[in-house]
Design an enzyme around this catalytic site. Structure first.
Site, PDB file in Angstrom:
ATOM      1  CB  CYS A 160      -0.954  -0.061   1.188  1.00 15.06           C
ATOM      2  SG  CYS A 160      -2.172   1.267   1.255  1.00 15.06           S
ATOM      3  CG  ASP A 176      -6.478  -1.237  -5.352  1.00 14.08           C
ATOM      4  OD1 ASP A 176      -7.091  -0.314  -4.783  1.00 14.08           O
ATOM      5  OD2 ASP A 176      -5.337  -1.603  -5.025  1.00 14.08           O
ATOM      6  CG  HIS A 206      -5.857  -1.469  -1.669  1.00 14.75           C
ATOM      7  ND1 HIS A 206      -4.891  -0.937  -2.488  1.00 14.75           N
ATOM      8  CD2 HIS A 206      -5.483  -1.157  -0.403  1.00 14.75           C
ATOM      9  CE1 HIS A 206      -3.981  -0.317  -1.750  1.00 14.75           C
ATOM     10  NE2 HIS A 206      -4.321  -0.446  -0.475  1.00 14.75           N
TER      11      HIS A 206
END
Length: 278
Positions: free
Chosen positions: A157, A214, A246
């Site tokens: 991330c 995502d 995600h």
């Protein structure tokens, strides 16, 4: 870039015990890696303006370990990131995850994601992160039997974005693996460049691992990054897993997708082996 302040700073003195408050409750499918055969725990990394805490895991015997920098999500170096370091150590690596937010607050004790972003993440300068990672490499070579000629970096991330940037910044990096890190964005004094800006100039090969569903990283930005990488000669690649959200590697969260996570972890290991990390 402005030179980092020489003033000593007060940092988060210890790493999170357990998981960050913002990610509770923890999924039942969470993976826990034990410390048998390892040296694992918190360490302190001397940096330009003080010291920061980090988590280090490596085999208990041997030396000359390939070094992997593990770069955190927005939730800091909590149990999940620490466990990833132990997974690397079980494979024979020295893995170190520095707490790169420690100057700005303890994100592990914040329960609201927007508070984490506004009070901490949005204030972290890229140049400071690069400097802290350099300091971590220097510390690992001196204090953890690490071979920095076999230097890799991976991140998740927020840390996925950092992987691309650090691979371009430090010529010692042999390879990187970026998990669902943001690729495009507005330039600012704190974040002057984004991965798409450095893609044509990359020398170290980076493997990008992204989810096709995502909500934070649109597929079109992944395609833009692929095209930008083609203008360079790094040999970098991006895998886009269809219908995958995600955070698909985060086994402590509902976004975890076991099949994709296991496939991606195998790809990471092969990528590092192929490019001289391990």
């Amino acid at each position: 870039m402005k030179e980092l302040s020489r003033r000593k700073f007060i940092v988060v003195s210890t790493l999170a015990a357990g998981f960050a408050l913002a990610v509770l409750p923890i999924s039942a499918q969470v993976i826990t890696t034990d410390t048998r055969g390892l040296v694992a725990g918190e360490v302190k990394i001397p940096v330009q303006d003080g010291e920061i805490p980090a988590y280090r895991a490596m085999p208990a015997t041997g030396e000359d370990f390939p070094l992997v920098l593990v770069v955190q999500e927005i939730f800091g170096v909590h149990e999940h990131i620490q466990d990833i370091c132990r997974r690397f150590a079980k494979l024979g690596y020295c893995a170190v995850a520095p707490e790169l937010f420690s100057r700005f607050g303890d994100v592990s004790q914040m329960s609201d994601i927007q508070e984490i972003i506004s009070k901490v993440v949005s204030k972290v300068p890229d140049n400071q992160v690069m400097s802290d990672l350099d300091a971590t490499v220097a510390w690992a070579e001196k204090s953890s039997k690490a071979n920095i000629n076999q230097l890799g970096i991976t991140g998740f991330c927020w840390g996925g974005r950092i992987v691309w940037l650090y691979a371009a910044y430090n010529p010692k990096v042999k390879a990187g693996v970026a998990w669902y890190g943001r690729l495009v964005g507005q330039s600012s004094s704190l974040t002057p460049k984004h991965p798409i800006d450095i893609a044509p100039f990359l020398k170290a090969p980076v493997l990008g691992l992204y989810g096709g569903s995502d909500e934070y990283i649109p597929n079109n930005t992944v395609e833009q990054m692929r095209q930008a990488l083609k203008r360079g000669r790094s040999g970098s690649e991006i895998i886009l897993y269809p219908d995958t959200p995600h955070g698909f590697f985060a086994d402590y969260r509902p976004t975890y997708r076991q099949q994709q996570a296991e496939d991606a972890w195998k790809r990471l290991q092969a990528w590092f082996q192929q490019h001289g990390v391990g």
